[in-house]
Design a protein around this motif. Structure first.
Motif, mmCIF file in Angstrom:
data_model
loop_
_atom_site.group_PDB
_atom_site.id
_atom_site.type_symbol
_atom_site.label_atom_id
_atom_site.label_comp_id
_atom_site.label_asym_id
_atom_site.label_seq_id
_atom_site.Cartn_x
_atom_site.Cartn_y
_atom_site.Cartn_z
ATOM 1 N N PHE A 258 -36.834 20.643 4.731
ATOM 2 C CA PHE A 258 -37.443 19.438 5.295
ATOM 3 C C PHE A 258 -37.423 18.272 4.308
ATOM 4 N N SER A 259 -36.266 17.962 3.800
ATOM 5 C CA SER A 259 -36.134 16.833 2.884
ATOM 6 C C SER A 259 -34.853 16.081 3.231
ATOM 7 N N LEU A 260 -34.692 14.923 2.596
ATOM 8 C CA LEU A 260 -33.455 14.170 2.713
ATOM 9 C C LEU A 260 -32.640 14.388 1.447
ATOM 10 N N LYS A 261 -31.347 14.254 1.564
ATOM 11 C CA LYS A 261 -30.497 14.370 0.380
ATOM 12 C C LYS A 261 -30.820 13.238 -0.579
ATOM 13 N N PRO A 262 -30.606 13.458 -1.871
ATOM 14 C CA PRO A 262 -30.866 12.395 -2.860
ATOM 15 C C PRO A 262 -30.051 11.143 -2.534
ATOM 16 N N GLY A 263 -30.700 10.004 -2.661
ATOM 17 C CA GLY A 263 -30.038 8.724 -2.420
ATOM 18 C C GLY A 263 -30.057 8.262 -0.969
ATOM 19 N N VAL A 264 -30.512 9.115 -0.043
ATOM 20 C CA VAL A 264 -30.581 8.728 1.366
ATOM 21 C C VAL A 264 -31.873 7.955 1.596
ATOM 22 N N VAL A 265 -31.735 6.759 2.147
ATOM 23 C CA VAL A 265 -32.901 5.932 2.453
ATOM 24 C C VAL A 265 -33.286 6.189 3.908
ATOM 25 N N PRO A 266 -34.537 6.553 4.167
ATOM 26 C CA PRO A 266 -34.955 6.852 5.538
ATOM 27 C C PRO A 266 -34.687 5.703 6.506
ATOM 28 N N GLY A 267 -34.030 6.036 7.597
ATOM 29 C CA GLY A 267 -33.793 5.062 8.653
ATOM 30 C C GLY A 267 -32.597 4.164 8.482
ATOM 31 N N ARG A 268 -31.923 4.241 7.350
ATOM 32 C CA ARG A 268 -30.763 3.368 7.127
ATOM 33 C C ARG A 268 -29.481 4.155 7.320
ATOM 34 N N TYR A 269 -28.747 3.782 8.366
ATOM 35 C CA TYR A 269 -27.503 4.478 8.673
ATOM 36 C C TYR A 269 -26.286 3.664 8.273
ATOM 37 N N PHE A 270 -26.467 2.385 8.096
ATOM 38 C CA PHE A 270 -25.364 1.502 7.723
ATOM 39 C C PHE A 270 -25.773 0.705 6.504
ATOM 40 N N ASP A 271 -24.804 0.194 5.786
ATOM 41 C CA ASP A 271 -25.080 -0.584 4.587
ATOM 42 C C ASP A 271 -25.377 -2.023 5.001
ATOM 43 N N VAL A 272 -26.628 -2.271 5.331
ATOM 44 C CA VAL A 272 -27.056 -3.618 5.725
ATOM 45 C C VAL A 272 -28.107 -4.097 4.737
ATOM 46 N N PRO A 273 -28.233 -5.402 4.575
ATOM 47 C CA PRO A 273 -29.227 -5.916 3.626
ATOM 48 C C PRO A 273 -30.647 -5.487 4.017
ATOM 49 N N TYR A 274 -31.437 -5.170 3.028
ATOM 50 C CA TYR A 274 -32.825 -4.756 3.233
ATOM 51 C C TYR A 274 -33.703 -5.993 3.302
ATOM 52 N N VAL A 275 -34.406 -6.152 4.402
ATOM 53 C CA VAL A 275 -35.368 -7.244 4.566
ATOM 54 C C VAL A 275 -36.705 -6.590 4.880
ATOM 55 N N GLU A 276 -37.647 -6.703 3.935
ATOM 56 C CA GLU A 276 -38.922 -5.998 4.073
ATOM 57 C C GLU A 276 -39.670 -6.423 5.330
ATOM 58 N N ALA A 277 -39.649 -7.724 5.650
ATOM 59 C CA ALA A 277 -40.362 -8.199 6.845
ATOM 60 C C ALA A 277 -39.763 -7.577 8.108
ATOM 61 N N ALA A 278 -38.455 -7.435 8.155
ATOM 62 C CA ALA A 278 -37.805 -6.832 9.321
ATOM 63 C C ALA A 278 -38.144 -5.350 9.425
ATOM 64 N N GLU A 279 -38.196 -4.662 8.287
ATOM 65 C CA GLU A 279 -38.575 -3.249 8.278
ATOM 66 C C GLU A 279 -40.005 -3.062 8.775
ATOM 67 N N MET A 280 -40.902 -3.925 8.332
ATOM 68 C CA MET A 280 -42.297 -3.827 8.758
ATOM 69 C C MET A 280 -42.428 -4.132 10.253
ATOM 70 N N ALA A 281 -41.672 -5.128 10.724
ATOM 71 C CA ALA A 281 -41.704 -5.461 12.152
ATOM 72 C C ALA A 281 -41.167 -4.301 12.981
ATOM 73 N N GLU A 282 -40.060 -3.697 12.527
ATOM 74 C CA GLU A 282 -39.500 -2.554 13.244
ATOM 75 C C GLU A 282 -40.494 -1.393 13.293
ATOM 76 N N ASP A 283 -41.175 -1.148 12.183
ATOM 77 C CA ASP A 283 -42.171 -0.075 12.154
ATOM 78 C C ASP A 283 -43.294 -0.338 13.153
ATOM 79 N N GLY A 284 -43.795 -1.558 13.183
ATOM 80 C CA GLY A 284 -44.886 -1.891 14.097
ATOM 81 C C GLY A 284 -44.464 -1.812 15.558
ATOM 82 N N VAL A 285 -43.329 -2.397 15.870
ATOM 83 C CA VAL A 285 -42.835 -2.358 17.252
ATOM 84 C C VAL A 285 -42.498 -0.921 17.644
#
Length: 140
Positions: free
Chosen positions: A90-117
């Motif tokens: 029950f773990s992720l492989k090293p270096g895998v970021v949860p929820g990121r399937y493609f190499d897209v820029p990380y925007v914290e506000a967008a991540e927080m909005a996605e989590d809330g919605v």
């Protein structure tokens, strides 16, 4: 019913060295995946109800077998691609970021909005399905 929950937990949590406790990364990955599915499911339930005028819950089960096999085949194939991200116990492989399937820029506000919605969508989808379930059972 009293034994159902403990038995379900025993089958869910295998006997592993860490006691079957999922890692935080694994839990975030699962939360994001469930949220994204709920964000697709809620408007889909509404669209099916609007288009057919019927309860959307038994919609897929009333389709031809070929349609059901195609649906579950595509869903299973897409799910299979995510297995490569998982590590042992029950773990992720090293270096895998949860929820990121493609190499897209990380925007914290967008991540927080996605989590809330996503969390709201999970609650709304569950509530919708619970509300529609009695009608689906009685009419099926």
């Amino acid at each position: 019913m009293t034994l159902a929950l403990p038995l379900a937990l025993l089958t869910y949590l295998p006997l592993t060295p860490n006691g079957g406790v999922p890692s935080n990364g694994f839990l975030r990955e699962a939360e994001k995946k469930h949220a994204r599915v709920a964000m697709l499911a809620l408007p889909s339930l509404g669209a099916i109800a609007a288009a057919t005028g019927d309860n959307p819950l038994p919609f897929l089960s009333h389709q031809e077998l070929s349609v059901q096999l195609a649906f579950f085949g595509v869903a299973g194939t897409l799910e299979g691609f995510t297995f490569a991200r998982l590590g042992p116990e029950f773990s992720l492989k090293p270096g895998v970021v949860p929820g990121r399937y493609f190499d897209v820029p990380y925007v914290e506000a967008a991540e927080m909005a996605e989590d809330g919605v996503g969390r709201a969508a999970m609650l709304a989808t569950a509530a919708t399905m619970v509300a529609l379930l009695p009608q689906a059972v009685l009419t099926t």
